[in-house]
Motif scaffolding. Structure first.
Motif, PDB file in Angstrom:
ATOM      1  N   UNK A 195     -39.665   0.875   6.605  1.00 61.81           N
ATOM      2  CA  UNK A 195     -39.816   1.481   7.906  1.00 61.81           C
ATOM      3  C   UNK A 195     -39.617   0.671   9.107  1.00 61.81           C
ATOM      4  N   UNK A 196     -39.545   1.067  10.156  1.00 61.01           N
ATOM      5  CA  UNK A 196     -39.617   0.342  11.398  1.00 61.01           C
ATOM      6  C   UNK A 196     -40.595  -0.986  11.582  1.00 61.01           C
ATOM      7  N   UNK A 197     -41.712  -0.711  10.971  1.00 59.93           N
ATOM      8  CA  UNK A 197     -42.786  -1.694  11.151  1.00 59.93           C
ATOM      9  C   UNK A 197     -42.641  -2.620   9.924  1.00 59.93           C
ATOM     10  N   UNK A 198     -41.888  -2.258   8.722  1.00 57.12           N
ATOM     11  CA  UNK A 198     -41.857  -3.121   7.350  1.00 57.12           C
ATOM     12  C   UNK A 198     -43.287  -2.929   6.932  1.00 57.12           C
ATOM     13  N   UNK A 199     -43.831  -1.485   6.924  1.00 58.69           N
ATOM     14  CA  UNK A 199     -45.058  -1.577   6.378  1.00 58.69           C
ATOM     15  C   UNK A 199     -45.392  -1.521   4.843  1.00 58.69           C
ATOM     16  N   UNK A 200     -46.543  -1.688   4.253  1.00 60.25           N
ATOM     17  CA  UNK A 200     -46.703  -1.823   3.060  1.00 60.25           C
ATOM     18  C   UNK A 200     -47.693  -1.000   2.671  1.00 60.25           C
ATOM     19  N   UNK A 201     -47.787  -0.230   1.477  1.00 62.46           N
ATOM     20  CA  UNK A 201     -48.630   0.503   0.782  1.00 62.46           C
ATOM     21  C   UNK A 201     -48.947   0.261  -0.596  1.00 62.46           C
TER      22      UNK A 201
END
Length: 546
Positions: A39-45
């Protein structure tokens, strides 16, 4: 005492009921994962929940597992989960038809080509013998072959053997006869090679299109069988989408029928081919959108390929000093297509290999686009570009659509074509990315292998996956792992106007994703050969499982 026990039992029951009410049902849960959403923030999950083909939740392990239940729960064992890979430039119909034809990929000599033709056991009978995949640059004698022996082997059956890039082909005498080709034949944007005043059988570019008019098509059932085999292979590589770079109306009808029969699983962003023969259709262009098919763009060819010396260059070929290559169409025609696309708001995607072809088309784009915009016009391949012309990509917001495995496949011979002084113009992916901080990545399959992991390897390490101890080619033009992954996912979604539903893992988007046994963003070069796809999901449906 009895009343107290009864009250306690009621409270316990109520507690369980309230607890069960807070658990929501999903179709699929993927957990214990290293999820890169891009996503735009290069989020991890750590976990994802899917329902009705959409992502309904993404987040920490405990949050997803405590809130959702699913009949299909997958433990990713810390493997990498990424948005489904999208090939930004490929030829799906050609790849599928290749399942019915002679594969000449990897042939080490022309003698091996002939041997494969002699031993070919066709899946279906056909009037012609069709093959594809030879590359004279892989042979000890790095010259185009002639058709003398081929004609002797097949005196009565027409044969067409297309070069790996699709821009050159070898015809036997019977095929030349059917096509009506003679030493006096002239074809705009094509060439018939001659030696000692005779046709050699090798033809280039638009001449191939003339021959195809004489080749009977396969039946629907034959093409369907081949397509299913091809689709299954692509899904096994983690591909959930393909930009099919140049299809006909007949191809589109074929895809629609496959979708009607619920056979089509992979997403197709199709570019309709534009030629001098069908430009009238462009005036009546109508976008098309269905569950798996999107048509919003057209494909134009400006020149040929470097390998067959048909790419149009500003200066002559270093190994053929009287040859500049050639444009496939007059500049006036290329300009007219751009004008129609601009006026009708059609996305234009143009094949440009040589620096001359790229300059011509970039200047035409600049003429109509004039300033930054959201038309998302593309240059396909963007292979050799004079450094002075790169700024046009930024100036009028043009998307470069490139194929990293071309750089590493062409490395052994590209200096002989261009000379040392022009090498800095070629396969300059980092420099192109710098223009708009966006680049679309593909393979051009069947020209290159369709596996996106090879794309990743070539883009990041600038080496050929299949060459042991290969040395990097122009490593200063390498992309980072994150840039490469975005080029195979979200940037390809942007390049096809589909970023609202595809390209990243976010709530509400289509559940197109791939599970790998390793995290690509942490992958060392040494473990790339061990990296493999474990699952592929398209619209929440498991379409491949290792």
């Amino acid at each position: 005492m009895d009343n107290k026990i009864k009250l306690m039992m009621v409270l316990i029951t109520l507690s369980f009921a309230l607890s069960s009410c807070s658990v929501e049902e999903a179709d699929v849960i993927i957990h214990n994962a290293t999820v890169h959403t891009l996503d735009e923030l290069n989020s991890k999950a750590e976990a994802i929940a899917i329902k009705n083909g959409k992502i309904i939740a993404i987040g920490p392990e405990h949050e997803i597992m405590n809130k959702y239940y699913a009949p299909n729960t997958i433990d990713a064992q810390k493997g990498g989960v990424f948005p489904g890979f999208i090939d930004g430039h490929a030829h799906l119909t050609g790849f599928a038809k290749g399942k019915l034809e002679v594969s000449l990929v990897g042939t080490a000599s022309f003698e091996e080509v002939l041997e494969r033709c002699k031993n070919f056991n066709p899946v279906v009978e056909h009037e012609w013998l069709i093959g594809r995949g030879w590359d004279q640059n892989d042979w000890n004698i790095k010259q185009f072959p002639d058709n003398v022996t081929l004609s002797e082997l097949f005196p009565d059956k027409p044969v067409m053997l297309t070069r790996i890039d699709g821009h050159a082909a070898l015809l036997n005498k019977k095929a030349l006869e059917i096509a009506g080709f003679t030493v006096d034949t002239k074809i705009q944007g094509g060439k018939l090679l001659k030696k000692n005043g005779e046709l050699t059988g090798v033809i280039l570019d638009n001449a191939i299109e003339e021959v195809k008019k004489h080749i009977p098509d396969y039946t629907y059932e034959q093409k369907k069988k081949a397509f299913i085999e091809a689709q299954n292979e692509l899904l096994s590589y983690g591909l959930t989408g393909v930009h099919d770079a140049g299809i006909s109306q007949e191809d589109l009808a074929f895809f629609k029928k496959l979708e009607e029969e619920d056979i089509l699983k992979i997403n197709i962003y199709a570019m309709l081919s534009v030629t001098t023969e069908n430009i009238d259709e462009l005036q009546n262009f109508t976008p098309y959108e269905s569950k798996h098919i999107s048509v919003k763009s057209v494909k134009l060819y400006a020149d040929g390929a470097l390998g067959s010396r048909g790419a149009c260059l500003l200066q002559p070929y270093a190994d053929d000093t009287t040859n500049y290559g050639f444009l496939l169409y007059p500049i006036s025609f290329l300009d007219s297509v751009a004008q129609i696309c601009y006026e009708k708001k059609i996305q234009l995607c143009t094949h440009c290999i040589g620096d001359s072809a790229n300059r011509v088309m970039l200047n035409i784009y600049k003429k109509y686009l004039q300033k930054p915009n959201d038309r998302r016009w593309r240059i396909e391949h963007a292979q050799v570009i004079h450094p002075d012309d790169r700024v046009i990509f930024n100036g009028v917001t043009v998307i470069p659509s490139v194929q990293p495995t071309h750089a590493t496949s062409d490395k052994p011979w590209v200096e002989s074509r261009l000379g040392k002084n022009r090498l800095n113009e070629a396969y300059a992916y980092r420099s192109l990315w710098e223009q708009n901080k966006l680049i679309a990545l593909g393979t051009d399959f069947p020209v290159e292998h369709p596996n996106p992991l090879y794309t990743f390897y070539s883009a990041v390490f600038r080496k050929n996956f299949f060459v042991k101890n290969d040395k990097p080619f122009a490593p200063e033009e390498a992309l980072t792992p994150l840039q490469t992954l975005k080029g195979m996912t979200i940037w390809n979604a942007i390049a096809s106007f589909s970023e609202q539903s595809k390209g990243s893992l976010e709530v509400g988007k289509d559940a197109d994703l791939v599970i790998l046994n390793y995290d690509l963003l942490q992958a060392e070069e040494s473990i790339m050969e061990k990296t493999e796809v474990l699952y592929t999901f398209v619209n929440g449906e498991s379409v491949f499982k290792k």
